[in-house]
Scaffold this motif. Structure first.
Motif, PDB file in Angstrom:
ATOM      1  N   PRO A 134       0.821  -1.215   0.000  1.00 37.87           N
ATOM      2  CA  PRO A 134       0.000   0.000   0.000  1.00 37.87           C
ATOM      3  C   PRO A 134       0.855   1.266   0.000  1.00 37.87           C
ATOM      4  O   PRO A 134       1.977   1.263   0.512  1.00 37.87           O
ATOM      5  CB  PRO A 134      -0.811  -0.112   1.297  1.00 37.87           C
TER       6      PRO A 134
ATOM      7  N   THR B 161      -4.322 -11.007  -1.969  1.00 39.44           N
ATOM      8  CA  THR B 161      -5.222 -10.147  -1.194  1.00 39.44           C
ATOM      9  C   THR B 161      -6.118 -10.983  -0.289  1.00 39.44           C
ATOM     10  O   THR B 161      -6.301 -10.671   0.882  1.00 39.44           O
ATOM     11  CB  THR B 161      -6.089  -9.294  -2.145  1.00 39.44           C
TER      12      THR B 161
ATOM     13  N   VAL C 291     -12.646  -6.143  -3.903  1.00 39.77           N
ATOM     14  CA  VAL C 291     -11.454  -5.338  -4.222  1.00 39.77           C
ATOM     15  C   VAL C 291     -10.226  -6.249  -4.150  1.00 39.77           C
ATOM     16  O   VAL C 291      -9.986  -6.870  -3.113  1.00 39.77           O
ATOM     17  CB  VAL C 291     -11.307  -4.175  -3.214  1.00 39.77           C
TER      18      VAL C 291
ATOM     19  N   ARG D  21      -5.379  -2.157  -4.345  1.00 37.43           N
ATOM     20  CA  ARG D  21      -5.616  -0.716  -4.136  1.00 37.43           C
ATOM     21  C   ARG D  21      -4.536   0.079  -4.846  1.00 37.43           C
ATOM     22  O   ARG D  21      -3.414  -0.401  -4.976  1.00 37.43           O
ATOM     23  CB  ARG D  21      -5.549  -0.393  -2.645  1.00 37.43           C
ATOM     24  N   ASP D  22      -4.840   1.277  -5.256  1.00 35.83           N
ATOM     25  CA  ASP D  22      -3.906   2.189  -5.942  1.00 35.83           C
ATOM     26  C   ASP D  22      -3.454   1.595  -7.272  1.00 35.83           C
ATOM     27  O   ASP D  22      -3.449   0.404  -7.449  1.00 35.83           O
ATOM     28  CB  ASP D  22      -2.625   2.464  -5.128  1.00 35.83           C
TER      29      ASP D  22
ATOM     30  N   GLN E 288      -5.585   7.420  -7.512  1.00 36.15           N
ATOM     31  CA  GLN E 288      -6.228   6.615  -6.476  1.00 36.15           C
ATOM     32  C   GLN E 288      -7.244   5.700  -7.161  1.00 36.15           C
ATOM     33  O   GLN E 288      -8.293   6.160  -7.619  1.00 36.15           O
ATOM     34  CB  GLN E 288      -6.901   7.522  -5.469  1.00 36.15           C
ATOM     35  N   THR E 289      -6.889   4.460  -7.233  1.00 32.87           N
ATOM     36  CA  THR E 289      -7.741   3.511  -7.944  1.00 32.87           C
ATOM     37  C   THR E 289      -7.943   2.237  -7.128  1.00 32.87           C
ATOM     38  O   THR E 289      -7.264   2.018  -6.125  1.00 32.87           O
ATOM     39  CB  THR E 289      -7.110   3.110  -9.293  1.00 32.87           C
ATOM     40  N   LEU E 290      -8.867   1.437  -7.570  1.00 33.33           N
ATOM     41  CA  LEU E 290      -9.093   0.106  -7.018  1.00 33.33           C
ATOM     42  C   LEU E 290      -9.087  -0.853  -8.195  1.00 33.33           C
ATOM     43  O   LEU E 290      -9.433  -0.462  -9.308  1.00 33.33           O
ATOM     44  CB  LEU E 290     -10.479  -0.003  -6.381  1.00 33.33           C
TER      45      LEU E 290
ATOM     46  N   LEU F 205     -11.195   6.321  -7.916  1.00 30.11           N
ATOM     47  CA  LEU F 205     -11.910   6.701  -6.690  1.00 30.11           C
ATOM     48  C   LEU F 205     -12.348   8.161  -6.725  1.00 30.11           C
ATOM     49  O   LEU F 205     -11.676   9.006  -7.320  1.00 30.11           O
ATOM     50  CB  LEU F 205     -11.021   6.469  -5.472  1.00 30.11           C
TER      51      LEU F 205
ATOM     52  N   ARG G 224     -13.539  -3.151   0.982  1.00 31.52           N
ATOM     53  CA  ARG G 224     -13.246  -4.564   0.705  1.00 31.52           C
ATOM     54  C   ARG G 224     -14.100  -5.058  -0.457  1.00 31.52           C
ATOM     55  O   ARG G 224     -13.687  -5.888  -1.232  1.00 31.52           O
ATOM     56  CB  ARG G 224     -13.546  -5.441   1.938  1.00 31.52           C
TER      57      ARG G 224
END
Lengths: 168, 283
Positions: free
Chosen positions: A21, B46, B115, B118-119, B126-128, B166, B270
């Motif tokens: 992250p 994940t 999800v 992330r990012d 800023q994405t998923l 996002l 999530r």
């Protein structure tokens, strides 16, 4: 075998880079693992191999993000060629050299990407302070990640029996 | 040697000319190929991390888990009672709507997605990344929501995955309406906040969204709800976006701008819902 190792390192690097992250206080920077792999090849291998690694690392990085394909490759190839040209004047087996080059490559790429985005009018929503914070964050992470990737890539290559040209 | 060098630079320059000007179909196929290749591993890791986190948290807080279960039981009982009390009100509401010839509130057709990342891979946007794609009926520019409110919109879609921009990203824009005041505005993401409480679970706290160029005579109050207006063609009207935190005059004194805090918990997503259409609408 060298090409297979390169692709393996790039794919594993991309997977790890995508999973870690990003932190706000580092400008949402991710550890530049793909760049560190490109740096490894730029420091050790002939120019053609170094350029191939930089292009592949850039393409993978661009396909994982919203950058136009080829943007990161161009920045990485420019830096890789600079390293190829100057590497004979460096202590290239020193972790310190790798760390400093890792940080420089990360910062250079950040500003390069921002420049490319600006040329395509895609950077209008990004304030300069944010890009500067990002460059700092990337440089810090590059400083830490590049020696680690170097050591892992070197160890892996030795395990599979690859030796460097100067050791033959 | 000099000729070889010259050839190298020519080939490299030509290669980059081609690469940077790839037709959109080729570059999107390239993106899809890499995304699909990575998605399986991203999803696996994940899920594994999530499982480990849940197990360690459950083992560490077994007393709290039991207390939480009891509290949820009580809460569920209370909610069931409230629901029973609300049923007559809902019927009455429906009858009144029908009498007034109001168009019935259209329910949305959604696809639930998990999800898996992330990012974007480099942290610029800023994405998923979601675990469903074109094969599940998703396409680009579809609204992404949670029961709390708007989360973002889909961007790139492949057969099995989908990327979401996002609402907190600075490049995200959506037309909104202030619930009480009724005025419209364009809301854009505020990036991430460097202040706020960051933890290992939530490394990025979204900064407040901004609505610029509001007429200065509008009496928008803090706490007012902000909903999607339905203008712009992507988001249906009436989806919750956030609440007004403060409204201030801009530097010129000609307009106001509003800071809006998100209602959806963007740091801990999530699973999300992708709106693919309206109920009864043919795809």
């Amino acid at each position: 075998m060298t090409a297979a190792i390169m692709i393996f390192l790039l794919l594993v690097g991309a997977l790890i880079q995508g999973l870690i992250p990003a932190a706000a206080w580092l400008g949402l920077s991710k550890p530049p693992i793909l760049q560190a792999v490109a740096l490894y090849y730029a420091l050790i291998y002939p120019r053609g191999m170094a350029v191939t690694a930089a292009i592949l690392a850039g393409v993978i990085q661009d396909t994982m993000s919203l950058f136009p394909v080829g943007t990161s490759s161009l920045c990485l190839v420019v830096f890789a060629l600079f390293v190829v040209q100057t590497r004979e004047t460096m202590f290239r087996d020193s972790f310190l050299t790798v760390a400093v080059l890792g940080a420089s490559m990360a910062a250079f790429t950040t500003f390069g990407l921002y420049g490319m985005l600006s040329l395509n009018s895609l950077a209008a929503d990004m304030p300069l302070w944010w890009v500067a914070l990002k460059a700092g964050g990337n440089a810090l992470l590059g400083l830490m990640v590049a020696p680690l990737v170097w050591w892992m890539a070197d160890t892996l290559e030795r395990h599979v029996g690859l030796t460097r040209a100067e050791e033959r | 040697m000099r000729d070889k060098n010259f050839l190298f630079w020519v080939i490299l320059a030509t290669f980059f000319l081609v690469l940077l000007n790839l037709p959109p179909t080729v570059s999107s196929s390239l993106r899809e190929f890499f995304r699909e290749s990575m998605a399986t591993y991203q999803g696996g890791v994940t899920r594994l991390m999530s499982g480990v986190q849940k197990t360690s948290s459950a083992v560490g807080n077994i007393t709290e888990v039991i207390q939480e279960r009891d509290r949820l039981d009580r809460e569920a009982m209370g909610l069931r009672t409230r629901l029973r009390n609300l049923e007559p009100l809902a019927r009455e509401n429906q009858e009144l709507r029908a009498q007034l010839d109001y168009q019935r509130r259209v329910s949305l057709k959604t696809v639930a997605c998990e999800v898996i990342a992330r990012d974007d891979g480099y942290g610029w946007w800023q994405t998923l990344r979601l675990d469903k794609g074109r094969k599940h009926g998703l396409a680009a520019n579809m609204p992404v929501i949670t029961p709390d409110g708007v989360v973002g919109r889909t961007t790139e879609v492949s057969d099995q995955t989908c990327d979401v921009l996002l609402i907190s990203d600075r490049s995200f824009k959506v037309s909104v309406r202030f619930d009480q005041e009724g005025s419209f505005g364009i809301l854009h993401g505020g990036g991430v906040s460097l202040r706020g409480v960051h933890s290992t679970g939530v490394l990025c706290v979204p900064g407040p969204f901004r609505v610029d160029y509001l007429r200065k005579d509008l009496a928008i109050q803090a706490g007012e709800r902000v909903m999607t207006s339905g203008l712009g063609g992507i988001f249906p009207p009436g989806l919750a976006v956030g609440r007004v935190v403060r409204v201030t005059l801009d530097e010129t004194g000609l307009y106001q701008h509003g800071d809006v805090e998100p209602v959806a918990d963007l740091g801990r997503l999530r699973s999300v819902l992708v709106v693919t259409g309206k109920q009864g609408e043919n795809q």
